[in-house]
Design a protein around this motif. Structure first.
Motif, PDB file in Angstrom:
ATOM      1  N   TYR A   1       2.916  -3.752   5.536  1.00  0.00           N
ATOM      2  CA  TYR A   1       1.973  -2.744   6.044  1.00  0.00           C
ATOM      3  C   TYR A   1       2.677  -1.432   6.388  1.00  0.00           C
ATOM      4  O   TYR A   1       3.887  -1.402   6.561  1.00  0.00           O
ATOM      5  N   GLY A   2       1.845  -0.405   6.593  1.00  0.00           N
ATOM      6  CA  GLY A   2       2.321   0.752   7.308  1.00  0.00           C
ATOM      7  C   GLY A   2       2.399   0.332   8.769  1.00  0.00           C
ATOM      8  O   GLY A   2       1.513  -0.361   9.264  1.00  0.00           O
TER       9      GLY A   2
ATOM     10  N   GLU B   1       6.103   3.399   6.354  1.00  0.00           N
ATOM     11  CA  GLU B   1       5.422   2.566   5.363  1.00  0.00           C
ATOM     12  C   GLU B   1       6.281   1.344   5.016  1.00  0.00           C
ATOM     13  O   GLU B   1       7.437   1.471   4.627  1.00  0.00           O
ATOM     14  N   LYS B   2       5.705   0.179   5.161  1.00  0.00           N
ATOM     15  CA  LYS B   2       6.323  -1.099   4.806  1.00  0.00           C
ATOM     16  C   LYS B   2       7.813  -1.163   5.191  1.00  0.00           C
ATOM     17  O   LYS B   2       8.697  -1.258   4.326  1.00  0.00           O
TER      18      LYS B   2
ATOM     19  N   THR C   1       0.829   7.135   4.259  1.00  0.00           N
ATOM     20  CA  THR C   1       1.490   7.027   5.571  1.00  0.00           C
ATOM     21  C   THR C   1       2.468   8.190   5.777  1.00  0.00           C
ATOM     22  O   THR C   1       2.511   8.784   6.858  1.00  0.00           O
TER      23      THR C   1
ATOM     24  N   ASP D   1      -9.216  -4.993   2.572  1.00  0.00           N
ATOM     25  CA  ASP D   1      -9.468  -5.426   3.947  1.00  0.00           C
ATOM     26  C   ASP D   1     -10.964  -5.594   4.183  1.00  0.00           C
ATOM     27  O   ASP D   1     -11.723  -4.625   4.152  1.00  0.00           O
TER      28      ASP D   1
ATOM     29  N   LEU E   1     -10.126   0.969   2.313  1.00  0.00           N
ATOM     30  CA  LEU E   1      -9.414   0.214   1.288  1.00  0.00           C
ATOM     31  C   LEU E   1     -10.094  -1.144   1.132  1.00  0.00           C
ATOM     32  O   LEU E   1     -10.329  -1.858   2.114  1.00  0.00           O
TER      33      LEU E   1
ATOM     34  N   LEU F   1      -1.178   5.570  -3.149  1.00  0.00           N
ATOM     35  CA  LEU F   1      -2.382   5.774  -2.338  1.00  0.00           C
ATOM     36  C   LEU F   1      -2.560   7.243  -1.941  1.00  0.00           C
ATOM     37  O   LEU F   1      -3.670   7.783  -1.970  1.00  0.00           O
TER      38      LEU F   1
ATOM     39  N   GLN G   1       2.977   8.206  -0.734  1.00  0.00           N
ATOM     40  CA  GLN G   1       2.412   7.349   0.312  1.00  0.00           C
ATOM     41  C   GLN G   1       1.552   8.149   1.286  1.00  0.00           C
ATOM     42  O   GLN G   1       1.976   9.189   1.793  1.00  0.00           O
TER      43      GLN G   1
ATOM     44  N   ILE H   1      -1.068  -0.678  10.174  1.00  0.00           N
ATOM     45  CA  ILE H   1      -2.206   0.137   9.729  1.00  0.00           C
ATOM     46  C   ILE H   1      -3.064  -0.744   8.817  1.00  0.00           C
ATOM     47  O   ILE H   1      -2.566  -1.332   7.855  1.00  0.00           O
ATOM     48  N   ILE H   2      -4.342  -0.832   9.145  1.00  0.00           N
ATOM     49  CA  ILE H   2      -5.297  -1.577   8.333  1.00  0.00           C
ATOM     50  C   ILE H   2      -6.118  -0.562   7.534  1.00  0.00           C
ATOM     51  O   ILE H   2      -6.178   0.614   7.909  1.00  0.00           O
ATOM     52  N   GLY H   3      -6.723  -1.007   6.437  1.00  0.00           N
ATOM     53  CA  GLY H   3      -7.293  -0.056   5.476  1.00  0.00           C
ATOM     54  C   GLY H   3      -8.552   0.697   5.861  1.00  0.00           C
ATOM     55  O   GLY H   3      -9.528   0.735   5.110  1.00  0.00           O
TER      56      GLY H   3
ATOM     57  N   TYR I   1      -9.435   4.623   7.663  1.00  0.00           N
ATOM     58  CA  TYR I   1      -8.873   5.861   8.215  1.00  0.00           C
ATOM     59  C   TYR I   1      -9.986   6.893   8.380  1.00  0.00           C
ATOM     60  O   TYR I   1     -10.918   6.924   7.572  1.00  0.00           O
TER      61      TYR I   1
HETATM   62  C1  G1P Z   1      -1.837   0.350   2.092  1.00  0.00           C
HETATM   63  C2  G1P Z   1      -1.116   1.357   2.984  1.00  0.00           C
HETATM   64  C3  G1P Z   1      -0.475   0.651   4.166  1.00  0.00           C
HETATM   65  C4  G1P Z   1      -1.529  -0.154   4.918  1.00  0.00           C
HETATM   66  C5  G1P Z   1      -2.259  -1.121   3.960  1.00  0.00           C
HETATM   67  C6  G1P Z   1      -3.436  -1.765   4.665  1.00  0.00           C
HETATM   68  O1  G1P Z   1      -0.871  -0.479   1.494  1.00  0.00           O
HETATM   69  O2  G1P Z   1      -0.146   2.040   2.221  1.00  0.00           O
HETATM   70  O3  G1P Z   1       0.091   1.592   5.045  1.00  0.00           O
HETATM   71  O4  G1P Z   1      -0.927  -0.892   5.962  1.00  0.00           O
HETATM   72  O5  G1P Z   1      -2.772  -0.418   2.821  1.00  0.00           O
HETATM   73  O6  G1P Z   1      -4.102  -2.679   3.858  1.00  0.00           O
HETATM   74  P1  G1P Z   1      -1.204  -1.464   0.244  1.00  0.00           P
HETATM   75  O7  G1P Z   1      -1.641  -2.758   0.854  1.00  0.00           O
HETATM   76  O8  G1P Z   1      -2.291  -0.804  -0.550  1.00  0.00           O
HETATM   77  O9  G1P Z   1       0.071  -1.604  -0.507  1.00  0.00           O
END
Ligand code: G1P
Length: 289
Positions: free
Chosen positions: A169-170, A189-190, A230, A132, A129, A109, A228, A202-204, A206
């Motif tokens: 998630y982050g 991150e995760k 994050t 979401d 993103l 990302l 990442q 963190i939701i998508g 920003y």
């Molecule tokens: C990404 C981000 C993560 C965030 C998430 C939200 O992860 O890296 O920090 O919490 O989106 O949807 P992904 O779901 O793309 O792996």
């Protein structure tokens, strides 16, 4: 400075939705009568975004077509007297200015956002993103922009999630500074459940500032061997305050099959034209369990 530009990273392979995503992008999966990506584009437009950059990859042509003019289809609809449908098809092409850049390698990302550097130039910008889908009275992105305008710094959308889900998630450690507003103190991150600093995910959505780009350029691969976002925001937090917005609204994780099903049911029940029949149908199903 006003936020006019948004970046949509859409180069992902959509492996969680195979085989549906073998030949078509996950962003084009249909939620009732619109592809996922359209919900998110509409959210951005409703929050005042004027230019969108899709960071795309292979197999993403249908996203471009969806937001383009479709002369033949429009002509055919007019010929058949379907003026409303023709207008609906055209309005998609007039929605917003859309630009495209290719992310040639799937490096994460953070790398996808780095691909937007020339387009963004020296402005603050939004990132959305597509997994979401957020159903809210005031668009989620508009809520983040309120925080940005007041506190003048990068903003992350945050939501409390069940602790057992935090590793998807982050995750942030944050302190409340105003209603539904946080100062972010740490992020990972995760994380493994035992390492998670809180249940705030963190939701998508920003709001970022252009000083993220030099950091992204230097950013080493992190979780999953990917660059990442994050990690880069954590680095940015050493030089400026990062804020969190605990948005109001109902978020659906449409990157997940069960989340997608729930979103379909929830959004369908909100539609006047389906509500009565669909409720009756669901009741017959639930009664049988
Ligand atoms: C990404 C981000 C993560 C965030 C998430 C939200 O992860 O890296 O920090 O919490 O989106 O949807 P992904 O779901 O793309 O792996």
């Amino acid at each position: 400075m006003q936020v006019k530009k948004a970046v949509f990273p859409v180069a992902g392979l959509g492996t969680r939705f195979l085989p549906a995503t073998k030949a078509s992008p996950k962003e084009m999966l249909n939620l009732i009568d619109k592809p996922l990506v359209q919900y998110v584009v509409e959210e951005a437009v409703n929050a005042g975004i004027e230019q969108i950059l899709f960071v795309t990859g292979r197999n993403k042509r249908s996203i471009e077509d969806h937001f383009d003019i479709a002369f033949e289809l429009e002509a055919l609809l007019h010929e058949k007297g379907k003026q409303d449908e023709a207008m609906a098809v055209r309005s998609l092409a007039d929605l917003v200015n859309i630009f495209y850049v290719r992310q040639k390698q799937a490096l994460g990302l953070g790398h996808a956002i780095l691909c937007a550097r020339e387009f963004i130039n020296n402005e603050p910008f939004a990132v959305l993103l597509g997994d979401d889908i957020i159903d809210s009275e005031r668009p989620c992105l508009a809520q983040l922009l309120d925080v940005y305008r007041h506190w003048r710094g990068p903003v992350l959308a945050l939501e409390q999630v069940p602790m057992e889900a935090i590793s998807s998630y982050g995750c942030v450690k944050a302190k409340t500074i105003a209603p539904r507003t946080y100062e972010v103190l740490d992020m990972v991150e995760k994380p493994k459940l035992e390492d998670a600093p809180s249940d705030l995910a963190i939701i998508g959505r920003y709001i970022l500032t252009p000083d993220i780009f030099p950091i992204l350029e230097r950013q080493q691969p992190g979780k999953g061997g990917e660059i990442q976002l994050t990690d880069a925001i954590l680095e940015l937090s050493k030089s400026r305050t990062i804020y969190g917005c605990h948005f109001e609204g109902n978020r659906h994780d449409c990157g997940d099959k069960l989340g997608f099903l729930k979103a379909t049911v929830d959004l369908a029940l909100k539609r006047e034209e389906f509500r009565e029949d669909f409720t009756a149908f669901l009741q017959t199903k639930v009664c049988r369990i």
